[in-house]
Design an enzyme around this catalytic site. Structure first.
Site, PDB file in Angstrom:
ATOM      1  N   ASP A 106      -3.257  -3.012  -4.696  1.00 28.60           N
ATOM      2  CA  ASP A 106      -2.209  -4.005  -4.459  1.00 28.60           C
ATOM      3  C   ASP A 106      -1.345  -4.211  -5.698  1.00 28.60           C
ATOM      4  O   ASP A 106      -0.112  -4.328  -5.602  1.00 28.60           O
ATOM      5  CB  ASP A 106      -2.831  -5.344  -4.056  1.00 28.60           C
ATOM      6  CG  ASP A 106      -3.343  -5.360  -2.628  1.00 28.60           C
ATOM      7  OD1 ASP A 106      -2.970  -4.469  -1.841  1.00 28.60           O
ATOM      8  OD2 ASP A 106      -4.115  -6.282  -2.289  1.00 28.60           O
ATOM      9  N   HIS A 114      -9.444  -2.197  -4.513  1.00 25.45           N
ATOM     10  CA  HIS A 114      -8.322  -2.515  -3.630  1.00 25.45           C
ATOM     11  C   HIS A 114      -7.347  -3.470  -4.310  1.00 25.45           C
ATOM     12  O   HIS A 114      -6.129  -3.377  -4.099  1.00 25.45           O
ATOM     13  CB  HIS A 114      -8.808  -3.117  -2.309  1.00 25.45           C
ATOM     14  CG  HIS A 114      -7.678  -3.325  -1.353  1.00 25.45           C
ATOM     15  ND1 HIS A 114      -7.184  -2.314  -0.561  1.00 25.45           N
ATOM     16  CD2 HIS A 114      -6.903  -4.416  -1.104  1.00 25.45           C
ATOM     17  CE1 HIS A 114      -6.161  -2.765   0.140  1.00 25.45           C
ATOM     18  NE2 HIS A 114      -5.962  -4.041  -0.171  1.00 25.45           N
ATOM     19  N   HIS A 120       0.832  -1.210   0.000  1.00 22.57           N
ATOM     20  CA  HIS A 120       0.000   0.000   0.000  1.00 22.57           C
ATOM     21  C   HIS A 120       0.867   1.261   0.000  1.00 22.57           C
ATOM     22  O   HIS A 120       0.570   2.236  -0.701  1.00 22.57           O
ATOM     23  CB  HIS A 120      -0.937   0.012   1.206  1.00 22.57           C
ATOM     24  CG  HIS A 120      -1.863  -1.151   1.254  1.00 22.57           C
ATOM     25  ND1 HIS A 120      -2.615  -1.454   2.377  1.00 22.57           N
ATOM     26  CD2 HIS A 120      -2.161  -2.112   0.337  1.00 22.57           C
ATOM     27  CE1 HIS A 120      -3.342  -2.540   2.132  1.00 22.57           C
ATOM     28  NE2 HIS A 120      -3.074  -2.955   0.907  1.00 22.57           N
ATOM     29  N   HIS A 168      -0.853 -11.314  -4.889  1.00 18.21           N
ATOM     30  CA  HIS A 168       0.526 -10.843  -4.791  1.00 18.21           C
ATOM     31  C   HIS A 168       1.510 -11.726  -5.553  1.00 18.21           C
ATOM     32  O   HIS A 168       2.399 -11.228  -6.247  1.00 18.21           O
ATOM     33  CB  HIS A 168       0.933 -10.726  -3.321  1.00 18.21           C
ATOM     34  CG  HIS A 168       0.154  -9.696  -2.573  1.00 18.21           C
ATOM     35  ND1 HIS A 168       0.243  -8.352  -2.845  1.00 18.21           N
ATOM     36  CD2 HIS A 168      -0.754  -9.816  -1.569  1.00 18.21           C
ATOM     37  CE1 HIS A 168      -0.565  -7.674  -2.041  1.00 18.21           C
ATOM     38  NE2 HIS A 168      -1.181  -8.546  -1.260  1.00 18.21           N
TER      39      HIS A 168
END
Length: 286
Positions: free
Chosen positions: A241, A237, A79, A264
């Site tokens: 990321d 969101h 973030h 991720h």
């Protein structure tokens, strides 16, 4: 390649908060840095040991992105990195008293506020903005990522939660700029499925998680501090990321990134392919 002046912060700023996974209170400090320093992390201001925010230093991608070098570790960096990248901050020293960046309210709002508080200073030397010359792809099972040549940095993300009707299928496509990040992406909080809580706790995660820094989705509703900030807050969101993870390429670049269900690990995999392509193209120019 395009170019612009390198940028750093005007002044030092600090923030204290709790890490979402390990639950430790930490002091975060951002300091201006000289040209060509890059974005670097350290546990102590007195230390000369830094972890550059680069793909080569990624050591973990389980529910957050973790960097390490020579025994030093810093986690949940995405973030903060997304905020610095979207604001065009190239050089900054980041000190964190614990091994996890504080989560704030689960969004990038606190980091955006810190950058605003610090101010941004242009520097004399320039940074080159790379442009992807040909497409690159990554696929693992149902996760698909691709980056295509573009004259802008754009992300198009499809999120599909067939096992949770409250989230369902969401899509958002956005050209990433300081303005669009500030208004459309930074306020969007991290989220989890209510059904995942036991699993995450067994893994030693979300030790600092609460409704003040995350949104929980049940099959029949949402558990949140206040209403959702956007009807499609989860997919926004995910874009947050993705920006943070791709910033680890280590140089500003232009591309249209298309993602379907990425996290991720796959974000980092695509980042490595983008980096390889940019390095190859640079060699051809030489």
């Amino acid at each position: 390649m395009l170019g612009r002046a390198q940028r750093t912060l005007k002044r030092k700023v600090c923030y204290s908060g709790v890490g979402v996974h390990f639950g430790k209170a930490a002091m975060l400090t951002l300091e201006p840095a000289e040209e060509n320093t890059g974005v670097v992390f350290s546990r102590h201001a007195a230390s000369e040991q830094y972890i550059p925010a680069r793909l080569a230093n990624v050591c973990g991608t389980g529910r957050s992105t973790t960097l390490s070098l020579d025994g030093s570790v810093i986690s949940t960096v995405e973030h903060l990195l997304a905020s610095l990248y979207s604001f065009g901050v190239d050089n900054v020293r980041i000190y964190c008293s614990e091994d996890e960046i504080p989560i704030g309210d689960g969004s990038a709002q606190v980091f955006m506020d810190l950058i605003d508080q610090a101010g941004i200073q242009e520097q004399e030397q320039t940074v080159q903005i790379a442009r992807l010359a040909h497409p690159v792809y990554y696929q693992y099972q149902d996760t698909i990522l691709a980056a295509f040549p573009s004259d802008e940095f754009k992300i198009s993300y499809t999120l599909h939660y067939s096992h949770n009707s409250t989230i369902g299928t969401q899509y958002r496509s956005l050209v990433i700029s300081e303005e669009s990040f500030r208004k459309e992406i930074a306020p969007c909080r991290t989220f989890a499925l209510y059904s995942e809580l036991c699993f995450l706790m067994e893994k030693g995660l979300i030790g600092g998680g609460c409704v003040g820094n995350a949104v929980l989705f049940k099959d029949d509703g949402v558990i949140s501090l206040g209403k959702l900030r956007f009807p499609d807050e989860p997919v926004r969101h995910k874009i947050l990321d993705l920006i943070g993870d791709l910033s680890l390429v280590g140089t500003p670049f232009l591309a249209h990134v298309i993602a379907v269900g990425s996290g991720h690990s796959s974000n980092i995999a695509l980042g490595n392919r983008i980096l390889e392509a940019l390095q190859h193209e640079q060699e051809l120019v030489k």
